[in-house]
Design an enzyme around this catalytic site. Structure first.
Site, PDB file in Angstrom:
ATOM      1  N   ASP A   1       0.924  -1.403  -0.074  1.00 33.55           N
ATOM      2  CA  ASP A   1      -0.072   0.144   0.229  1.00 33.55           C
ATOM      3  C   ASP A   1       1.241   1.225   0.107  1.00 33.55           C
ATOM      4  O   ASP A   1       2.030   1.500  -0.019  1.00 33.55           O
ATOM      5  CB  ASP A   1      -0.690   0.516   1.269  1.00 33.55           C
ATOM      6  CG  ASP A   1      -0.318   0.197   2.396  1.00 33.55           C
ATOM      7  OD1 ASP A   1       0.674  -0.929   2.987  1.00 33.55           O
ATOM      8  OD2 ASP A   1      -0.540   0.942   3.460  1.00 33.55           O
TER       9      ASP A   1
ATOM     10  N   GLU B   1       0.085  -1.085   6.207  1.00 38.05           N
ATOM     11  CA  GLU B   1       1.432  -0.023   6.557  1.00 38.05           C
ATOM     12  C   GLU B   1       1.273   1.523   6.860  1.00 38.05           C
ATOM     13  O   GLU B   1       0.670   2.067   8.068  1.00 38.05           O
ATOM     14  CB  GLU B   1       2.487  -0.829   6.272  1.00 38.05           C
ATOM     15  CG  GLU B   1       3.713  -0.381   7.551  1.00 38.05           C
ATOM     16  CD  GLU B   1       4.052   0.780   6.914  1.00 38.05           C
ATOM     17  OE1 GLU B   1       4.685   1.210   7.982  1.00 38.05           O
ATOM     18  OE2 GLU B   1       4.123   1.352   6.408  1.00 38.05           O
TER      19      GLU B   1
HETATM   20  N1  BES Z   1       9.122   3.032   5.054  1.00 35.47           N
HETATM   21  C1  BES Z   1       8.114   4.672   6.092  1.00 35.47           C
HETATM   22  C2  BES Z   1       8.838   4.249   7.908  1.00 35.47           C
HETATM   23  C3  BES Z   1      10.387   4.449   7.755  1.00 35.47           C
HETATM   24  C4  BES Z   1      10.443   5.920   7.011  1.00 35.47           C
HETATM   25  C5  BES Z   1      11.052   4.203   8.531  1.00 35.47           C
HETATM   26  C6  BES Z   1      11.782   6.775   6.601  1.00 35.47           C
HETATM   27  C7  BES Z   1      12.522   4.463   8.687  1.00 35.47           C
HETATM   28  C8  BES Z   1      13.157   5.276   7.725  1.00 35.47           C
HETATM   29  C9  BES Z   1       6.676   3.566   6.767  1.00 35.47           C
HETATM   30  O1  BES Z   1       6.576   3.006   5.250  1.00 35.47           O
HETATM   31  C10 BES Z   1       5.675   4.321   7.142  1.00 35.47           C
HETATM   32  O2  BES Z   1       6.199   5.420   6.715  1.00 35.47           O
HETATM   33  N2  BES Z   1       5.049   4.260   8.527  1.00 35.47           N
HETATM   34  C11 BES Z   1       4.991   5.277   9.114  1.00 35.47           C
HETATM   35  C12 BES Z   1       3.644   4.208  10.043  1.00 35.47           C
HETATM   36  C13 BES Z   1       2.047   4.657  10.929  1.00 35.47           C
HETATM   37  C14 BES Z   1       0.965   5.022   9.936  1.00 35.47           C
HETATM   38  C15 BES Z   1       2.232   3.936  11.961  1.00 35.47           C
HETATM   39  C16 BES Z   1       4.973   5.910   9.378  1.00 35.47           C
HETATM   40  O3  BES Z   1       6.774   6.033  10.143  1.00 35.47           O
HETATM   41  O4  BES Z   1       4.957   7.318   9.798  1.00 35.47           O
HETATM   42 ZN    ZN Z   2       5.824   5.402   4.764  1.00 33.16          ZN
END
Ligand code: BES
Ligand code: ZN
Length: 458
Positions: A88, A153
């Site tokens: 997603d 996610e």
């Molecule tokens: N890929 C990201 C997480 C990420 C970004 C980790 C940069 C380390 C460095 C992931 O897809 C994401 O955006 N996660 C969300 C999770 C939330 C919706 C629970 C986030 O971090 O905002």
């Molecule tokens: Zn993300």
């Protein structure tokens, strides 16, 4: 190695497939994209089957489906790797700031522009193509491989915990592999050992029961936007210290040894300023920028609205004002506890002249993985082969809630092997993936599987 030669010979097709994947607007948080999310799941299952997985299926959850695949022919002596990724994507908004349409993947130089290019379609696809390279050259990968690709996610993984609990046996593995992070600098590959958690709230402030003329009533009716601004301003001091009672109670301070390691990570402030476009950095002065964005908790408004926002002036005293507020958490803060503390505090701050409602939206636990594991060593060697560069070990500030869940439910550690670059513009208009990192990511995954296949399980 033949698998590498194969991957190099098929780069153009791999890229074309990634472009097909990126054309599907699988925005999980918006109901209007429900069918697109399903289409992306089916598309991915079909590619997994083509890559050689004898089993690949779309499995239902209470929300968007999980794509699961398994190829366990490497024998009991070989480790089992559980590859997690998400198919997603974030909403593309604001649309008018995209230079090319978000779901028409566009090549410009060495970059591929599209929503989800780096986060996470391009990254998860490296492993699918690595498996294909093994199949075409050696018949099967040297490790047992399972894949769990989720479709929620970006909206907080509401169904994933139940899915993992229900399918514990199916998902059993020696370690998880996640490529959903990035390099700390353009030439600094990074293995991530710490991620922040998240607590996300929505605030609704109601004043009068309908919009009022601001001249007739202003002065004796509290404006909900004014009240909301004052309220959220009181949650944090000017240096970012959060003023919610109890907020820091369970924050584990960075050990000196780790601070010294992080201080040695190549980090260039000037490049960082350029990357963000801000005039200067901000925040807790006693912590470095890298510490502030990865090992310290934060509080940020993600959106705030109410009243009249169209062109021109309208003199109105609105009935309602809203805000979305997120807090990034560090070990050992608990998202639910923090959400409650924040909600209680916001309600306590609310002046009697308005009504304040606080709703939790979602959350995720922070995670730290074992930095000493032999899997991390294998990952490090794989980067050296794939990119010709030795990776650094760092914490990052984003959240991948599944990492803590795989620790607590499946009892496995995760290797966070990211291929993104700092200027990939995740969650922002003009997201891109650096194509050489896509190709080298595939090769790094091939090497990683090769090293793991030759290692004793521990
Ligand atoms: N890929 C990201 C997480 C990420 C970004 C980790 C940069 C380390 C460095 C992931 O897809 C994401 O955006 N996660 C969300 C999770 C939330 C919706 C629970 C986030 O971090 O905002
Ligand atoms: Zn993300």
């Amino acid at each position: 190695m033949e698998a590498i030669t194969y991957a190099r010979a098929h780069r153009d097709r791999c890229l074309a497939e990634l472009q097909d994947f990126l054309r599907i607007p699988s925005v999980s948080t918006q109901a209007k994209h429900q069918e697109d999310v399903e289409e992306a799941a089916g598309w991915l299952r079909d590619r997994l089957l083509e890559a050689g997985f004898p089993e690949a299926r779309v499995m239902p959850t209470d929300g968007h489906p999980v794509v699961f695949a398994e190829w366990s022919d490497a024998g009991d002596a070989a480790p089992t790797l559980l590859i997690y990724g998400h198919y997603d994507v974030q909403p593309p908004d604001p649309l008018d700031l995209w230079k090319t349409p978000p779901f028409e993947p566009t090549l410009k130089g060495d970059d591929l522009y599209a929503r989800g290019a780096s986060d996470d379609k391009g990254q998860l696809y490296t492993h699918v193509k690595a498996v294909e390279a093994w199949r075409e050259t050696r018949g099967a990968p040297p490790v047992n491989v399972k894949c769990i690709f989720e479709g929620e996610e970006e909206s907080g993984s509401p169904s994933l915990e139940a899915f993992i609990r229900e399918h514990k046996d199916l998902l059993s593995a020696d370690a998880a592999l996640v490529s959903d992070t990035g390099f700390i600098g353009k030439d600094v590959p990074s293995i991530v050992y710490g991620l922040r958690g998240l607590a996300y709230l929505e605030i609704e402030v109601t004043g009068p029961d309908h919009d009022l003329h601001s001249g007739t009533y202003g002065g004796a009716v509290l404006n909900p936007i004014n009240a909301l601004c004052r309220l959220v301003a009181d949650l944090q001091d000017e240096n970012g210290r959060i003023l919610i009672p109890g907020f820091y109670d369970r924050v584990v301070e960075l050990p000196d040894e780790e601070r010294a390691e992080l201080a040695a990570v190549p980090f260039d402030r000037e490049t960082w300023l350029e990357e963000t476009g801000v005039p200067t950095d901000w925040g807790e002065a006693e912590y470095s920028i890298l510490e502030r964005v990865s090992a310290r908790p934060t509080l940020d408004l993600n959106g705030i609205w109410g009243g009249y926002t169209e062109p021109g002036a309208k003199t109105v005293l609105p009935s309602k004002a809203f805000a979305k507020l997120s807090m990034r958490l560090v070990p050992d803060q608990d998202p639910q506890r923090i959400a409650e503390l924040a909600a209680d505090h916001i309600r306590a701050l609310a002046p009697p002249a308005v009504q304040v409602e606080v709703r939790p939206l979602h959350g995720g636990e922070p995670a730290l993985v074992d930095r000493e594991s032999p899997m991390i060593e294998a990952a490090s060697r794989a980067y050296e082969e794939g990119f010709g560069l030795k990776p650094v070990l760092v914490r990052r500030g984003g959240s991948i809630p599944v990492v803590a869940k795989m620790q607590s439910i499946l009892g496995i550690e995760t290797i966070l092997m990211g291929f993104g670059l700092p200027d990939d513009r995740l969650h922002s208009p003009n997201e891109k993936f650096h194509i050489p990192n896509f190709y080298r990511g595939i090769e790094t995954s091939i090497h990683f599987m090769d090293f793991l296949g030759g290692e004793p399980v521990s």
